[in-house]
Motif scaffolding. Structure first.
Motif, PDB file in Angstrom:
ATOM      1  N   GLY A  43       0.783  -1.226   0.000  1.00 45.64           N
ATOM      2  CA  GLY A  43       0.000   0.000   0.000  1.00 45.64           C
ATOM      3  C   GLY A  43       0.818   1.280   0.000  1.00 45.64           C
ATOM      4  O   GLY A  43       0.259   2.374  -0.035  1.00 45.64           O
ATOM      5  N   HIS A  44       2.136   1.153   0.040  1.00 48.68           N
ATOM      6  CA  HIS A  44       3.004   2.326   0.136  1.00 48.68           C
ATOM      7  C   HIS A  44       3.966   2.451  -1.047  1.00 48.68           C
ATOM      8  O   HIS A  44       4.852   3.301  -1.035  1.00 48.68           O
ATOM      9  CB  HIS A  44       3.800   2.279   1.446  1.00 48.68           C
ATOM     10  CG  HIS A  44       2.933   2.277   2.656  1.00 48.68           C
ATOM     11  ND1 HIS A  44       2.544   3.426   3.294  1.00 48.68           N
ATOM     12  CD2 HIS A  44       2.345   1.255   3.326  1.00 48.68           C
ATOM     13  CE1 HIS A  44       1.769   3.111   4.323  1.00 48.68           C
ATOM     14  NE2 HIS A  44       1.630   1.799   4.358  1.00 48.68           N
ATOM     15  N   ARG A  45       3.800   1.605  -2.039  1.00 48.98           N
ATOM     16  CA  ARG A  45       4.717   1.608  -3.179  1.00 48.98           C
ATOM     17  C   ARG A  45       4.481   2.810  -4.087  1.00 48.98           C
ATOM     18  O   ARG A  45       3.412   3.400  -4.098  1.00 48.98           O
ATOM     19  CB  ARG A  45       4.566   0.304  -3.961  1.00 48.98           C
ATOM     20  CG  ARG A  45       5.029  -0.875  -3.144  1.00 48.98           C
ATOM     21  CD  ARG A  45       4.929  -2.193  -3.840  1.00 48.98           C
ATOM     22  NE  ARG A  45       5.326  -3.238  -2.891  1.00 48.98           N
ATOM     23  CZ  ARG A  45       4.908  -4.478  -2.934  1.00 48.98           C
ATOM     24  NH1 ARG A  45       4.086  -4.874  -3.893  1.00 48.98           N
ATOM     25  NH2 ARG A  45       5.314  -5.343  -2.030  1.00 48.98           N
ATOM     26  N   GLY A  46       5.527   3.173  -4.834  1.00 54.11           N
ATOM     27  CA  GLY A  46       5.427   4.264  -5.793  1.00 54.11           C
ATOM     28  C   GLY A  46       5.612   5.646  -5.200  1.00 54.11           C
ATOM     29  O   GLY A  46       5.338   6.644  -5.850  1.00 54.11           O
ATOM     30  N   ARG A  47       6.095   5.717  -3.954  1.00 51.13           N
ATOM     31  CA  ARG A  47       6.272   7.011  -3.285  1.00 51.13           C
ATOM     32  C   ARG A  47       7.741   7.349  -3.015  1.00 51.13           C
ATOM     33  O   ARG A  47       8.029   8.278  -2.282  1.00 51.13           O
ATOM     34  CB  ARG A  47       5.490   7.031  -1.981  1.00 51.13           C
ATOM     35  CG  ARG A  47       3.992   6.928  -2.205  1.00 51.13           C
ATOM     36  CD  ARG A  47       3.242   7.283  -0.965  1.00 51.13           C
ATOM     37  NE  ARG A  47       2.969   6.092  -0.185  1.00 51.13           N
ATOM     38  CZ  ARG A  47       2.078   6.039   0.792  1.00 51.13           C
ATOM     39  NH1 ARG A  47       1.405   7.103   1.120  1.00 51.13           N
ATOM     40  NH2 ARG A  47       1.876   4.935   1.443  1.00 51.13           N
ATOM     41  N   GLY A  48       8.649   6.538  -3.565  1.00 52.95           N
ATOM     42  CA  GLY A  48      10.074   6.820  -3.387  1.00 52.95           C
ATOM     43  C   GLY A  48      10.669   6.311  -2.087  1.00 52.95           C
ATOM     44  O   GLY A  48      11.795   6.678  -1.756  1.00 52.95           O
ATOM     45  N   LEU A  49       9.948   5.471  -1.361  1.00 52.97           N
ATOM     46  CA  LEU A  49      10.466   4.991  -0.074  1.00 52.97           C
ATOM     47  C   LEU A  49      11.683   4.093  -0.262  1.00 52.97           C
ATOM     48  O   LEU A  49      12.655   4.190   0.501  1.00 52.97           O
ATOM     49  CB  LEU A  49       9.374   4.261   0.708  1.00 52.97           C
ATOM     50  CG  LEU A  49       8.101   5.067   0.991  1.00 52.97           C
ATOM     51  CD1 LEU A  49       7.110   4.235   1.794  1.00 52.97           C
ATOM     52  CD2 LEU A  49       8.422   6.370   1.701  1.00 52.97           C
ATOM     53  N   ALA A  50      11.652   3.233  -1.269  1.00 56.11           N
ATOM     54  CA  ALA A  50      12.806   2.366  -1.532  1.00 56.11           C
ATOM     55  C   ALA A  50      14.013   3.196  -1.964  1.00 56.11           C
ATOM     56  O   ALA A  50      15.158   2.844  -1.655  1.00 56.11           O
ATOM     57  CB  ALA A  50      12.462   1.318  -2.580  1.00 56.11           C
TER      58      ALA A  50
END
Length: 145
Positions: free
Chosen positions: A86-93
């Motif tokens: 639910g948190h992908r695509g936000r630059g967290l990685a």
């Protein structure tokens, strides 16, 4: 707003549910945390997580270790890298990778390594690794015993 920080012993539960998305074979968040604390950490395994404002648990997590091999010299090896669905695509990685690269340099590492499985479900991960300057450097051979 996000905070990237190392997750120390006794805090593994803050990363367990996110890590479980990558390693569902470990059964439960509790079993995964126990495995990390009792078997992985004593062997040098460390955790870093990205915490979004107001969140108690990490939205993205990396498990890694600093090693020194004859073949690679001193290096940082990433065992696990996952962002909760639910948190992908936000630059967290991207934030995790920047932290890992800085930690590698601070620890005197000359190389950065990880292995990634193959298959269509891994294509996004591979694009991410290539985008961050990683290249396929060798074959990794394995078999079940």
């Amino acid at each position: 707003m996000t905070d990237v920080r190392e997750i120390g012993p006794g805090e593994t539960a803050l990363a367990a549910r996110t890590l479980l998305e990558l390693r569902p074979g470990l059964g439960s968040a509790e079993a995964l945390a126990k495995q990390v604390d009792e078997r992985q950490r004593p062997a040098g395994y460390r955790l870093v997580g990205v915490f979004e404002d107001g969140a108690e648990e990490a939205s993205a997590v990396a498990g890694f270790r600093i090693n020194e091999y004859l073949a690679w010299g001193r290096h940082l090896y990433v065992d696990d890298l996952v962002t909760a669905e639910g948190h992908r695509g936000r630059g967290l990685a991207d934030r995790l990778f920047a932290w890992l690269e800085e930690e590698a340099r601070d620890c005197g590492c000359t190389q950065f390594h990880l292995d990634s499985g193959v298959g269509e479900d891994r294509e996004d991960a591979h694009r991410f690794y290539f985008r961050h300057g990683l290249r396929i450097a060798s074959y990794h051979f394995a078999r079940e015993l």
